[in-house]
Design a protein around this motif. Structure first.
Motif, short mmCIF file in Angstrom:
data_model
loop_
_atom_site.label_atom_id
_atom_site.label_comp_id
_atom_site.label_asym_id
_atom_site.label_seq_id
_atom_site.Cartn_x
_atom_site.Cartn_y
_atom_site.Cartn_z
N ASN A 1 -50.13 -70.23 52.09
CA ASN A 1 -49.23 -69.42 52.89
C ASN A 1 -47.88 -69.35 52.19
O ASN A 1 -47.69 -69.95 51.12
CB ASN A 1 -49.10 -70.01 54.30
CG ASN A 1 -48.77 -71.49 54.27
OD1 ASN A 1 -47.87 -71.93 53.53
ND2 ASN A 1 -49.51 -72.30 55.03
N GLU A 2 -46.95 -68.63 52.77
CA GLU A 2 -45.66 -68.44 52.12
C GLU A 2 -44.94 -69.77 51.90
O GLU A 2 -44.25 -69.94 50.88
CB GLU A 2 -44.79 -67.49 52.95
CG GLU A 2 -45.27 -66.05 52.99
CD GLU A 2 -46.35 -65.79 54.02
OE1 GLU A 2 -46.84 -64.65 54.11
OE2 GLU A 2 -46.73 -66.75 54.72
N PHE A 3 -45.07 -70.69 52.84
CA PHE A 3 -44.43 -72.00 52.69
C PHE A 3 -45.02 -72.75 51.51
O PHE A 3 -44.29 -73.23 50.63
CB PHE A 3 -44.61 -72.82 53.98
CG PHE A 3 -43.96 -74.18 53.92
CD1 PHE A 3 -42.67 -74.36 54.40
CD2 PHE A 3 -44.64 -75.28 53.39
CE1 PHE A 3 -42.07 -75.61 54.35
CE2 PHE A 3 -44.04 -76.52 53.34
CZ PHE A 3 -42.75 -76.69 53.81
N GLY A 4 -46.34 -72.86 51.47
CA GLY A 4 -46.99 -73.60 50.39
C GLY A 4 -46.79 -72.96 49.03
O GLY A 4 -46.63 -73.66 48.02
N VAL B 1 -53.46 -67.35 42.69
CA VAL B 1 -53.78 -68.68 43.23
C VAL B 1 -54.84 -68.54 44.33
O VAL B 1 -55.76 -69.37 44.41
CB VAL B 1 -52.50 -69.36 43.77
CG1 VAL B 1 -52.85 -70.61 44.56
CG2 VAL B 1 -51.57 -69.70 42.61
N ARG B 2 -54.74 -67.52 45.16
CA ARG B 2 -55.78 -67.30 46.18
C ARG B 2 -57.14 -67.15 45.53
O ARG B 2 -58.15 -67.74 46.00
CB ARG B 2 -55.44 -66.05 47.01
CG ARG B 2 -56.46 -65.76 48.11
CD ARG B 2 -56.26 -64.39 48.71
NE ARG B 2 -56.55 -63.32 47.76
CZ ARG B 2 -57.77 -62.89 47.46
NH1 ARG B 2 -58.84 -63.45 48.01
NH2 ARG B 2 -57.93 -61.92 46.59
N GLU B 3 -57.19 -66.39 44.43
CA GLU B 3 -58.47 -66.18 43.75
C GLU B 3 -58.95 -67.46 43.06
O GLU B 3 -60.15 -67.67 42.91
CB GLU B 3 -58.34 -65.02 42.76
CG GLU B 3 -58.16 -63.68 43.45
CD GLU B 3 -58.20 -62.50 42.49
OE1 GLU B 3 -59.00 -62.56 41.51
OE2 GLU B 3 -57.46 -61.53 42.69
N MET B 4 -58.00 -68.32 42.63
CA MET B 4 -58.40 -69.61 42.07
C MET B 4 -59.16 -70.43 43.10
O MET B 4 -60.23 -71.00 42.81
CB MET B 4 -57.17 -70.38 41.60
CG MET B 4 -56.55 -69.87 40.32
SD MET B 4 -55.06 -70.84 39.89
CE MET B 4 -54.65 -70.15 38.29
N PHE B 5 -58.63 -70.49 44.32
CA PHE B 5 -59.31 -71.24 45.38
C PHE B 5 -60.63 -70.58 45.76
O PHE B 5 -61.61 -71.27 46.06
CB PHE B 5 -58.40 -71.35 46.61
CG PHE B 5 -57.32 -72.39 46.47
CD1 PHE B 5 -57.64 -73.74 46.50
CD2 PHE B 5 -55.99 -72.01 46.33
CE1 PHE B 5 -56.64 -74.70 46.37
CE2 PHE B 5 -54.99 -72.96 46.20
CZ PHE B 5 -55.32 -74.32 46.22
N SER C 1 -49.39 -77.24 45.56
CA SER C 1 -48.67 -77.20 46.83
C SER C 1 -49.52 -76.57 47.93
O SER C 1 -49.57 -77.07 49.06
CB SER C 1 -47.37 -76.41 46.65
OG SER C 1 -46.71 -76.22 47.88
N SER C 2 -50.21 -75.49 47.60
CA SER C 2 -51.03 -74.79 48.59
C SER C 2 -52.21 -75.62 49.04
O SER C 2 -52.68 -75.50 50.18
CB SER C 2 -51.51 -73.45 48.02
OG SER C 2 -50.42 -72.61 47.71
N ALA C 3 -52.72 -76.47 48.16
CA ALA C 3 -53.82 -77.36 48.53
C ALA C 3 -53.38 -78.35 49.61
O ALA C 3 -54.19 -78.80 50.43
CB ALA C 3 -54.32 -78.12 47.30
N ILE C 4 -52.09 -78.68 49.62
CA ILE C 4 -51.56 -79.64 50.59
C ILE C 4 -51.06 -78.93 51.85
O ILE C 4 -51.37 -79.35 52.98
CB ILE C 4 -50.41 -80.45 49.96
CG1 ILE C 4 -50.92 -81.24 48.75
CG2 ILE C 4 -49.78 -81.39 51.00
CD1 ILE C 4 -49.82 -81.89 47.95
#
Length: 548
Positions: free
Chosen positions: A90-93, A50-54, A83-86
């Protein structure tokens, strides 16, 4: 005291108590769910992808450590990305959608139980499903098991409503949910869910062949196949057209190949029976008792026909499959709960047997809570939990409500166990310094094209935290050669530093778990606990070095 007892053992016929209990369940699921660094290995694949997607802006091509990862379909990655976009990467997202879908699976189990057995049935289905050991474990990290369980259960719920009510709307929704299930874990789940539905329809119409044919026609299978294929296979078709055989070889190996071709020591016919002995603790023994009950009272099994078909088909398919992993059975948890429910509310409820089983399990868990508090060196204030459990149990034995309380006593014991165990999770991070390592690298502003060289196995979450390509198995001689003409960033055991023949800056040193996986979680917890007490034999001292 009466008010306290009414909260501990609410009237299952009252929906407001169901909502109250669900809020408590949500508290357990959210408590400290985000405090740990990304786990290795499985969660690392999803977090870094997901990090690499962003980073790339490409949400179709899944990559881990900057290399194609065709192993699983993309829906779990997309849920984490949304979720991470919002909430941030991080671990929470990253974990939030997993926790929400776990809670969604529990609520769907409640709805199924309510649909089949009434309000009380839904209530008991919910508490059995909610604090099952394996679901509690997998909700703690980002992976496809929980999303698969959610969409799997959603498919079954909508199918059951559509089939029993003869509702085309819910039938079509079930096909949409099945498509999302396939988009989460792969097309073999068409066979799994199709097998459950087919077996249930066959059992329900056994000997009524004309009605069986009418029910098959009602299912509108050609239209269903089109819907499932359009949703579930869209990404597979696109990736095959794009990357061809390179994609298909890996994707097939991770789906049908895992089931049909993976080497094994035989069928292992009792593998999943062993898994069932612990996967829904604290109600595993109750499940086995329920199985005996249905064998004795076969005529009464009709009321549990749907969950029985669900469990049997999954056991047969995954037992025949060569690749066997305990997490494959999680999607049967709702059905396991639904098979148990009639033991709690049926006319032939075996009260004495259920009370003995539940008080025995609860006593073990209560003792386990006390042991955890002492072994993990937690605050003695937590001893209030086993004290309350013991007090409440004694009070209910004195009152005339002992059977009713015995039904949910394992739930409260597991509730207390998880509060205590989750309180230990932050303490583990002393020996999980991956975010610290990543912060040091990123704050140093080292060129992002400079890889991180590892003199060891691939520590799978380092690509996520270091935000760069990580190269494994670089011995000191290889690092020396690389450093002659390149900016060098390396992570290696401290005792290997003497083999380096260039000057470097020591950025960090500390303890790292000396095994490639934290998946054997309880072994890892005990290793961390021993390390906190001074025994670090399961850890090694590593160093992070840099040469401009």
């Amino acid at each position: 005291m009466e008010k306290v007892l009414s909260v501990i053992s609410p009237d299952s016929s009252k929906p407001k108590n169901t909502y109250f209990l669900f809020i408590l369940i949500a508290f357990v699921y959210f408590y400290n769910f985000h405090v740990n660094d990304i786990w290795t290995p499985n969660e690392s694949f999803y977090a870094d992808a997901v990090r690499e997607m962003f980073e790339s802006g490409n949400f179709i091509d899944i990559k881990y450590n900057y290399e194609p990862r065709y192993n699983k379909p993309p829906l779990t990655y997309w849920a984490i990305a949304a979720s991470s976009a919002i909430f941030g990467l991080n671990e929470f997202g990253i974990r939030l959608p997993i926790v929400l879908m776990a809670l969604g699976s529990i609520w769907l189990t409640y709805l199924l139980g309510k649909r089949i057995y009434g309000q009380s049935g839904g209530f008991y289905a919910m508490i059995i499903m909610a604090l099952g050991l394996q679901l509690l474990a997998v909700k703690q990290y980002a992976s496809p098991e929980v999303p698969l369980t959610y969409f799997f259960t959603l498919t079954m719920y909508w199918f059951y409503r559509g089939y029993e009510d003869r509702s085309n709307k819910y039938l079509m929704l079930s096909y949409i949910a099945l498509g999302l299930t396939v988009l989460t874990k792969g097309f073999p789940y068409i066979i799994v869910i199709g097998g459950i539905v087919g077996f249930y329809v066959l059992l329900k119409n056994w000997g009524q062949w004309k009605q069986l044919w009418k029910d098959i026609v009602f299912l509108k299978l050609p239209l269903g196949v089109l819907i499932v294929g359009a949703i579930g296979l869209s990404w597979v078709i696109f990736m095959y057209m794009k990357d061809g055989q390179a994609f298909w070889d890996i994707y097939y190996t991770e789906t049908f190949g895992r089931a049909l071709e993976k080497k094994s020591n035989g069928m292992k016919p009792f593998f999943y029976i062993g898994v069932l002995s612990w996967t829904i603790v604290p109600y595993s023994l109750t499940f086995f008792y329920a199985v005996v009950h249905w064998l004795v009272y076969r005529k009464a099994a009709k009321q549990a026909l749907f969950p029985i078909a669900w469990v049997l088909v999954m056991l047969v398919i995954f037992t025949v499959s060569k690749g066997k992993i305990p997490t494959y059975i999680i999607q049967a948890h709702p059905a396991l709960a639904l098979m148990i429910v009639p033991m709690f509310i049926g006319e032939k409820t075996p009260r004495l047997a259920i009370k003995i089983i539940h008080f025995f399990i609860s006593a073990l868990l209560t003792g386990g809570i006390a042991y955890l508090i002492l072994e993990l060196n937690l605050s003695l204030a937590f001893m209030l939990i086993p004290a309350l459990l013991i007090t409440a149990t004694v009070m209910f034995l004195i009152k005339k409500q002992s059977f009713k309380f015995s039904l949910i006593l394992p739930f409260w014991a597991m509730f207390g166990f998880m509060i205590v165990f989750s309180s230990f999770l932050p303490k583990m991070e002393v020996f999980r310094p991956y975010d610290t390592i990543g912060e040091i690298i990123t704050q140093k502003e080292i060129d992002r094209k400079t890889p991180l060289l590892l003199d060891a196995w691939l520590i799978q979450n380092l690509p996520y935290y270091a935000e760069r390509h990580t190269l494994r198995d670089y011995a000191p001689s290889m690092i020396n050669e690389y450093a002659t003409s390149n900016e060098t960033l390396a992570f290696l055991p401290k005792d290997h530093l003497a083999d380096l023949d260039f000057e470097y800056e020591l950025l960090w040193e500390g303890m790292i778990y000396n095994f490639s996986s934290e998946s054997q979680f309880f072994k890892y917890v005990m290793a961390v606990n021993q390390a906190r007490k001074g025994n670090t034999e399961k850890f090694a001292t590593y160093a992070l070095i840099y040469k401009p």
